[in-house]
Design a protein around this motif. Structure first.
Motif, PDB file in Angstrom:
ATOM      1  N   ILE A 253       0.830  -1.211   0.000  1.00 18.83           N
ATOM      2  CA  ILE A 253       0.000   0.000   0.000  1.00 18.83           C
ATOM      3  C   ILE A 253       0.864   1.260   0.000  1.00 18.83           C
ATOM      4  O   ILE A 253       0.601   2.204  -0.751  1.00 18.83           O
ATOM      5  CB  ILE A 253      -0.936   0.005   1.233  1.00 18.83           C
ATOM      6  N   THR A 254       1.903   1.269   0.835  1.00 17.61           N
ATOM      7  CA  THR A 254       2.733   2.470   0.975  1.00 17.61           C
ATOM      8  C   THR A 254       3.799   2.571  -0.098  1.00 17.61           C
ATOM      9  O   THR A 254       4.441   3.616  -0.240  1.00 17.61           O
ATOM     10  CB  THR A 254       3.419   2.498   2.359  1.00 17.61           C
ATOM     11  N   LYS A 255       3.967   1.484  -0.857  1.00 17.00           N
ATOM     12  CA  LYS A 255       4.990   1.436  -1.911  1.00 17.00           C
ATOM     13  C   LYS A 255       6.387   1.769  -1.356  1.00 17.00           C
ATOM     14  O   LYS A 255       7.194   2.433  -1.997  1.00 17.00           O
ATOM     15  CB  LYS A 255       4.624   2.374  -3.067  1.00 17.00           C
ATOM     16  N   LYS A 256       6.629   1.267  -0.164  1.00 16.58           N
ATOM     17  CA  LYS A 256       7.926   1.462   0.468  1.00 16.58           C
ATOM     18  C   LYS A 256       8.796   0.226   0.241  1.00 16.58           C
ATOM     19  O   LYS A 256       8.287  -0.882   0.061  1.00 16.58           O
ATOM     20  CB  LYS A 256       7.762   1.684   1.976  1.00 16.58           C
ATOM     21  N   ASP A 257      10.085   0.428   0.265  1.00 15.31           N
ATOM     22  CA  ASP A 257      11.035  -0.682   0.142  1.00 15.31           C
ATOM     23  C   ASP A 257      11.866  -0.723   1.420  1.00 15.31           C
ATOM     24  O   ASP A 257      13.011  -0.283   1.447  1.00 15.31           O
ATOM     25  CB  ASP A 257      11.924  -0.477  -1.096  1.00 15.31           C
ATOM     26  N   ILE A 258      11.208  -1.193   2.472  1.00 17.68           N
ATOM     27  CA  ILE A 258      11.839  -1.189   3.796  1.00 17.68           C
ATOM     28  C   ILE A 258      11.834  -2.603   4.358  1.00 17.68           C
ATOM     29  O   ILE A 258      10.793  -3.263   4.389  1.00 17.68           O
ATOM     30  CB  ILE A 258      11.075  -0.260   4.771  1.00 17.68           C
ATOM     31  N   LEU A 259      12.975  -3.061   4.799  1.00 16.93           N
ATOM     32  CA  LEU A 259      13.045  -4.381   5.424  1.00 16.93           C
ATOM     33  C   LEU A 259      12.803  -4.249   6.926  1.00 16.93           C
ATOM     34  O   LEU A 259      13.446  -3.431   7.591  1.00 16.93           O
ATOM     35  CB  LEU A 259      14.418  -5.013   5.187  1.00 16.93           C
ATOM     36  N   PRO A 260      11.865  -5.012   7.466  1.00 18.62           N
ATOM     37  CA  PRO A 260      11.640  -4.944   8.908  1.00 18.62           C
ATOM     38  C   PRO A 260      12.822  -5.491   9.694  1.00 18.62           C
ATOM     39  O   PRO A 260      13.602  -6.300   9.194  1.00 18.62           O
ATOM     40  CB  PRO A 260      10.383  -5.808   9.110  1.00 18.62           C
TER      41      PRO A 260
END
Length: 312
Positions: A253-260
């Motif tokens: 949804i946020t179109k983020k590329d973040i690894l938790p």
């Protein structure tokens, strides 16, 4: 349906304010009482009457003298960690505050109380999804303080004829949920994603919860105005969703590329918790309307709009 005069305690809070909106949309008269300790005045619909009142500390008679048909009770100490640190305050607000409220209901002829309880009353599940008749074994003072008023409601019904419906909530999420303090994981993750921060997953992320959109919870409360007397009902989807799945949807949804980031499992955390909703379907004719994907999209859009306002 006739217009009902409803008092909503905690009506400036996350869930309570959505209930107020739902009731007003269907033509009911609504008064909100809230001490604004966690609620926010901006959450209160302008068509609702607002009174700054603390249900535990203040005299409730002037409030109830205004005359109401039904009380929807959401004012509470909602923080599990705080209940561990300050169990007396937790009990004062959640148990004694509710008893004070019930006494006011008795003295002023209130017809019915709709009470917001919690999945925390069940403790560690012995079967999934958890039905309402599941053993009750809360694991925190908060769970105890949400369960105890259920017994008082039954006694006030038996002795004084006060009608009630108890709604036990699964994990509620949606717009207006504060990401700070004892917030739901959705509010925390949405806030972090919107700020470009990596969320922390405790354990392997395969722990599951039952996520219900706040607007659907509001509908359940409205339906309980005229149905469900004497019932204890789970408000839940009956669907289990892992933390990893939640992150995957939010990334999309946020179109983020973040690894938790993965952290250690927190002691005391229940691995799996899903509530059965068969009973509420039968009794209230309620079922979830908003899918998880749609609910998360609405929550993200709200959080983004809030962030934009704060930047102005």
């Amino acid at each position: 349906m006739d217009i009902v005069k409803v008092l909503v305690t905690g009506g400036a809070g996350f869930i309570g304010s959505h209930i107020v909106d739902e009731l007003l949309q269907h033509g009911h008269e609504v008064t909100v009482v809230d001490n604004l300790s966690t609620g926010q005045l901006q959450n209160v619909h302008p068509q609702a009457k607002f009174l700054k009142v603390d249900i535990y500390k203040d005299d409730l008679n002037p409030v109830f003298a205004q005359g109401f048909d039904i009380v929807i009770h959401h004012a509470a100490q909602p923080n599990v960690p705080r209940s561990l640190k300050e169990p007396i305050i937790d009990a004062e607000v959640n148990i004694l505050g509710t008893i004070k409220l019930l006494e006011a209901c008795r003295m002023h002829g209130i017809k019915k109380v709709i009470y917001a309880s919690s999945a925390a009353v069940y403790g560690t599940p012995v079967k999934l999804p958890i039905p309402e008749e599941h053993p009750l074994s809360p694991l925190s003072p908060y769970g105890i303080s949400k369960l105890t008023p259920e017994y008082y409601l039954r006694v006030y019904h038996e002795i004084y004829g006060l009608r009630y419906t108890i709604l036990r909530y699964a994990n509620i999420y949606g717009p207006r949920q504060n990401p700070k303090g004892e917030a739901g994981v959705v509010a925390i993750f949405v806030d972090q994603f919107c700020k470009g921060q990596a969320p922390t997953i405790f354990g392997d992320g395969e722990a599951t919860r039952d996520y219900v959109y706040v607007g659907d919870v509001a509908i359940a409360n409205r339906l309980a105005l005229t149905a469900g007397d004497g019932e204890t009902l789970n408000v839940a989807t009956g669907k289990k969703v892992s933390v990893n799945e939640l992150v995957r949807i939010l990334l999309s949804i946020t179109k983020k590329d973040i690894l938790p980031i993965h952290g250690p499992v927190r002691p005391g955390d229940i691995v799996h918790s899903t509530l059965s909703n068969e009973r509420i379907r039968q009794v209230l004719g309620w079922e979830p309307q908003v899918t998880l994907e749609e609910g998360l999209r609405r929550t993200v859009e709200w959080a983004q709009a809030q962030a934009a306002l704060e930047e102005v």
